[in-house]
Design a protein around this motif. Structure first.
Motif, PDB file in Angstrom:
ATOM      1  N   LYS A  33      42.070  19.689  37.457  1.00  0.00           N
ATOM      2  CA  LYS A  33      42.936  20.671  36.808  1.00  0.00           C
ATOM      3  C   LYS A  33      44.342  20.104  36.719  1.00  0.00           C
ATOM      4  O   LYS A  33      44.934  19.755  37.729  1.00  0.00           O
ATOM      5  N   TYR A  34      44.858  20.025  35.473  1.00  0.00           N
ATOM      6  CA  TYR A  34      46.195  19.472  35.232  1.00  0.00           C
ATOM      7  C   TYR A  34      47.075  20.494  34.527  1.00  0.00           C
ATOM      8  O   TYR A  34      46.599  21.260  33.691  1.00  0.00           O
ATOM      9  N   CYS A  35      48.375  20.424  34.833  1.00  0.00           N
ATOM     10  CA  CYS A  35      49.336  21.187  34.047  1.00  0.00           C
ATOM     11  C   CYS A  35      49.543  20.412  32.744  1.00  0.00           C
ATOM     12  O   CYS A  35      49.181  19.241  32.661  1.00  0.00           O
ATOM     13  N   PRO A  36      50.089  21.012  31.696  1.00  0.00           N
ATOM     14  CA  PRO A  36      50.225  20.320  30.403  1.00  0.00           C
ATOM     15  C   PRO A  36      51.001  19.004  30.479  1.00  0.00           C
ATOM     16  O   PRO A  36      50.610  18.019  29.867  1.00  0.00           O
ATOM     17  N   SER A  37      52.087  18.953  31.255  1.00  0.00           N
ATOM     18  CA  SER A  37      52.865  17.710  31.309  1.00  0.00           C
ATOM     19  C   SER A  37      52.109  16.610  32.052  1.00  0.00           C
ATOM     20  O   SER A  37      52.118  15.451  31.625  1.00  0.00           O
ATOM     21  N   CYS A  38      51.458  16.934  33.128  1.00  0.00           N
ATOM     22  CA  CYS A  38      50.682  15.932  33.870  1.00  0.00           C
ATOM     23  C   CYS A  38      49.475  15.468  33.054  1.00  0.00           C
ATOM     24  O   CYS A  38      49.097  14.299  33.110  1.00  0.00           O
ATOM     25  N   TYR A  39      48.896  16.386  32.289  1.00  0.00           N
ATOM     26  CA  TYR A  39      47.754  16.010  31.451  1.00  0.00           C
ATOM     27  C   TYR A  39      48.184  15.029  30.361  1.00  0.00           C
ATOM     28  O   TYR A  39      47.502  14.035  30.115  1.00  0.00           O
ATOM     29  N   SER A  40      49.337  15.275  29.727  1.00  0.00           N
ATOM     30  CA  SER A  40      49.789  14.354  28.685  1.00  0.00           C
ATOM     31  C   SER A  40      50.117  12.990  29.294  1.00  0.00           C
ATOM     32  O   SER A  40      49.821  11.955  28.696  1.00  0.00           O
ATOM     33  N   GLU A  41      50.686  12.963  30.501  1.00  0.00           N
ATOM     34  CA  GLU A  41      50.954  11.690  31.189  1.00  0.00           C
ATOM     35  C   GLU A  41      49.636  10.986  31.524  1.00  0.00           C
ATOM     36  O   GLU A  41      49.522   9.762  31.377  1.00  0.00           O
ATOM     37  N   LYS A  42      48.642  11.741  31.926  1.00  0.00           N
ATOM     38  CA  LYS A  42      47.326  11.166  32.249  1.00  0.00           C
ATOM     39  C   LYS A  42      46.723  10.527  31.002  1.00  0.00           C
ATOM     40  O   LYS A  42      46.192   9.408  31.058  1.00  0.00           O
ATOM     41  N   ARG A  43      46.807  11.202  29.864  1.00  0.00           N
ATOM     42  CA  ARG A  43      46.247  10.669  28.612  1.00  0.00           C
ATOM     43  C   ARG A  43      47.002   9.410  28.168  1.00  0.00           C
ATOM     44  O   ARG A  43      46.386   8.444  27.722  1.00  0.00           O
ATOM     45  N   GLU A  44      48.336   9.419  28.295  1.00  0.00           N
ATOM     46  CA  GLU A  44      49.129   8.238  27.936  1.00  0.00           C
ATOM     47  C   GLU A  44      48.763   7.059  28.826  1.00  0.00           C
ATOM     48  O   GLU A  44      48.602   5.940  28.351  1.00  0.00           O
ATOM     49  N   ARG A  45      48.625   7.311  30.112  1.00  0.00           N
ATOM     50  CA  ARG A  45      48.268   6.247  31.053  1.00  0.00           C
ATOM     51  C   ARG A  45      46.886   5.692  30.736  1.00  0.00           C
ATOM     52  O   ARG A  45      46.667   4.484  30.793  1.00  0.00           O
ATOM     53  N   GLU A  46      45.967   6.563  30.385  1.00  0.00           N
ATOM     54  CA  GLU A  46      44.613   6.141  30.037  1.00  0.00           C
ATOM     55  C   GLU A  46      44.617   5.294  28.756  1.00  0.00           C
ATOM     56  O   GLU A  46      43.937   4.270  28.676  1.00  0.00           O
ATOM     57  N   LYS A  47      45.371   5.727  27.766  1.00  0.00           N
ATOM     58  CA  LYS A  47      45.484   4.981  26.515  1.00  0.00           C
ATOM     59  C   LYS A  47      46.081   3.600  26.779  1.00  0.00           C
ATOM     60  O   LYS A  47      45.596   2.589  26.266  1.00  0.00           O
ATOM     61  N   PHE A  48      47.140   3.561  27.584  1.00  0.00           N
ATOM     62  CA  PHE A  48      47.770   2.303  27.960  1.00  0.00           C
ATOM     63  C   PHE A  48      46.763   1.396  28.664  1.00  0.00           C
ATOM     64  O   PHE A  48      46.628   0.216  28.337  1.00  0.00           O
ATOM     65  N   SER A  49      46.065   1.948  29.619  1.00  0.00           N
ATOM     66  CA  SER A  49      45.088   1.183  30.390  1.00  0.00           C
ATOM     67  C   SER A  49      44.003   0.602  29.492  1.00  0.00           C
ATOM     68  O   SER A  49      43.666  -0.581  29.590  1.00  0.00           O
ATOM     69  N   ASN A  50      43.445   1.415  28.610  1.00  0.00           N
ATOM     70  CA  ASN A  50      42.379   0.947  27.721  1.00  0.00           C
ATOM     71  C   ASN A  50      42.860  -0.172  26.808  1.00  0.00           C
ATOM     72  O   ASN A  50      42.160  -1.169  26.604  1.00  0.00           O
ATOM     73  N   PHE A  51      44.054  -0.027  26.251  1.00  0.00           N
ATOM     74  CA  PHE A  51      44.582  -1.038  25.342  1.00  0.00           C
ATOM     75  C   PHE A  51      44.829  -2.353  26.078  1.00  0.00           C
ATOM     76  O   PHE A  51      44.462  -3.420  25.608  1.00  0.00           O
TER      77      PHE A  51
END
Length: 162
Positions: A33-51
């Motif tokens: 369970k994430y708050c909106p700001s932590c969720y967007s940071e999680k998605r950015e980190r995941e995108k960065f990691s994958n790239f």
């Protein structure tokens, strides 16, 4: 029957948020369970990691890459998209050596160079689209409508023949 709590705790920042604002992430069994700001940071980190994993051919970015990412964000105010765009430019367009597995080449000069390159590419693509649309428009020949007279059949002519 148990009553549901009106608030839930974010698993990243550990703050309480209304149930409607919480974003669930992960599989059904391991939902986080994430708050909106932590969720967007999680998605950015995941995108960065994958790239970065795809670019350098590694399984996961180590702490060095994440520390460099954090430093670039804090020092220069770069976003993840800016960093990734610059990496793509340096390694796929300019063919720099990927052996270092570092973000050290990302600096304001290279960022500006990458932005100019991608802006130029976008403009060229737009020009090509406009030229193609113009070519298609030239190929389409408008057909003028001719006035047609309706020939009404006289039923009596057909009845007499039989």
């Amino acid at each position: 029957m148990a009553r549901l709590s009106p608030t839930l705790t974010c698993c990243a920042c550990h703050e309480k948020f209304p149930r409607e604002q919480i974003v669930y992430y992960g599989s059904q069994q391991n939902q986080l369970k994430y708050c909106p700001s932590c969720y967007s940071e999680k998605r950015e980190r995941e995108k960065f990691s994958n790239f970065v994993c795809e670019l350098f051919g590694i399984k996961a970015p180590g702490p060095k890459l994440y520390a460099q990412r954090k430093k670039l964000k804090e020092t220069y105010g770069f976003t993840d998209d800016t960093i990734l765009q610059t990496l793509e430019y340096l390694f796929r367009v300019k063919h720099f050596n990927k052996g270092f597995e570092s973000l050290g080449l990302v600096n304001p000069q290279n960022v500006d160079e990458a932005k100019r390159y991608f802006k130029k590419q976008k403009e060229e693509l737009e020009k090509m689209k406009q030229a193609e649309e113009a070519r298609v428009r030239d190929l389409i020949v408008p057909i003028k409508k001719k006035e047609r007279k309706l020939d009404l059949l006289d039923i009596n002519d057909y009845l007499e023949d039989e």
